[in-house]
Design an enzyme around this catalytic site. Structure first.
Site: not given
Length: 332
Positions: A154-155, A174, A206, A233, A258, A295
């Site tokens: 989604r992101i 992916d 992930p 992520a 982040d 974050h």
């Protein structure tokens, strides 16, 4: 039904209170994290909602079982800090919030990249010191770059739309191909190929597990000179020391981070006036070639509301129906 919500921040509290009123369900709000000590407050409640970056101690679940509580609902996505074996032993079901605002994180990744491309961190520091000169802070244009998107969930897909709006060339990788992206012919065959062809590598995958990094000395050597890494992520996807050395040596242009591999205990804590024990982090903070934030890519009003309410809705589904669409498969 009575629920207890742990680790609640002040920005989450109004949404939890609103949900409680609308649904007629008592929710006890607790600012403390869920620990073997604070779980004692859950006695007499039907379910526990929680969020924290620290690991969940196995003793918590022994006590939950003792209290007859068999659902833990997380207000976040990640479940890597939850010991699945302890849940299974105590017959406790787990839910998370798999998507609270993909757009928030996608927008933030592009925001950080644009700040780095236009050298805003250094320019703002110069202006604060009344230095209004231009050079050497000449910028680069996103429409001239190839952006490699690692992860097309989604992101990742939300980020791709934004990058395309800027006119950047997009490639993606992916293990599981999205049909729409497949139609556009944007996939490359491997992560190695993505790294070799990208001016910007943005991570939306992930964690690969402890000790397994995607960006490290070896992979950086295969990347384009002057490339940029964007990570909203997971911090452990990057060996930050290798990344920092590559930027200092001039191999890479810079990075937007982040997340950080050793962020627990630092991020979302006010350490103003204190010297950081983490010397690598200190160097990253000071470098104009790093955009570092604690974050906060997810941190919008929409996302916070969704985290608060979706976790509570999942809890209700679990208690009433024995199942929710956000239940985690503990066998994976």
């Amino acid at each position: 039904m009575k629920l207890i919500d742990y680790g609640v921040r002040s920005d989450e509290k109004p949404y939890i209170e609103e949900w409680s009123k609308e649904n007629g369900i008592e929710v006890k709000i607790v600012t403390d994290l869920l620990t073997p000590e604070t779980v004692q407050m859950a006695k007499g409640f039907d379910g526990i909602v929680a969020y924290q970056q620290l690991p969940y101690d196995e003793k918590i679940f022994d006590t939950m079982n003792e209290f007859g509580i068999h659902v833990l609902s997380l207000r976040n996505v990640g479940v890597d800090n939850v010991p699945f074996e302890a849940l299974k032993k105590n017959q406790i079901r787990l839910t998370n919030v798999p998507s609270y605002s993909p757009e928030a994180i996608a927008e933030y990744s592009v925001t950080g990249l644009m700040a780095l491309l236009r050298n805003l961190k250094h320019m703002i520091r110069k202006v604060d010191d009344h230095d209004f000169t231009w050079a050497p802070d000449i910028g680069r244009e996103l429409n001239q770059l190839t952006v490699g998107v690692a992860g097309t969930g989604r992101i990742g897909r939300a980020a791709m739309k934004i990058y395309q709006g800027f006119g950047a060339k997009i490639i993606a990788y992916d293990k599981f191909h999205n049909p729409e992206i497949e139609k556009q012919g944007l996939y490359v065959d491997s992560l190695d190929e993505l790294l070799k062809k990208s001016d910007v590598v943005t991570l939306h995958i992930p964690s690969l597990g402890k000790g397994h990094t995607l960006i490290n000395k070896d992979s950086i050597s295969e990347m384009k000179d002057n490339a940029i890494v964007v990570n909203t992520a997971r911090g452990d996807l990057i060996n930050t020391e290798d990344l920092y050395d590559a930027v200092v040596d001039g191999k890479l242009y810079g990075a937007v981070l982040d997340v950080y591999e050793n962020e627990v205990g630092v991020f979302n804590n006010d350490l103003n006036g204190q010297e950081l024990d983490d010397k690598l982090l200190e160097k990253v903070v000071k470098s104009p070639k790093f955009i570092l934030t604690p974050h906060i890519a997810f941190y919008t009003t929409k996302a916070v509301k969704n985290m608060a309410t979706i976790s509570l809705n999942s809890m209700v589904d679990e208690i009433k129906n024995g199942k929710s669409e956000n239940e985690i498969n503990l066998e994976k």
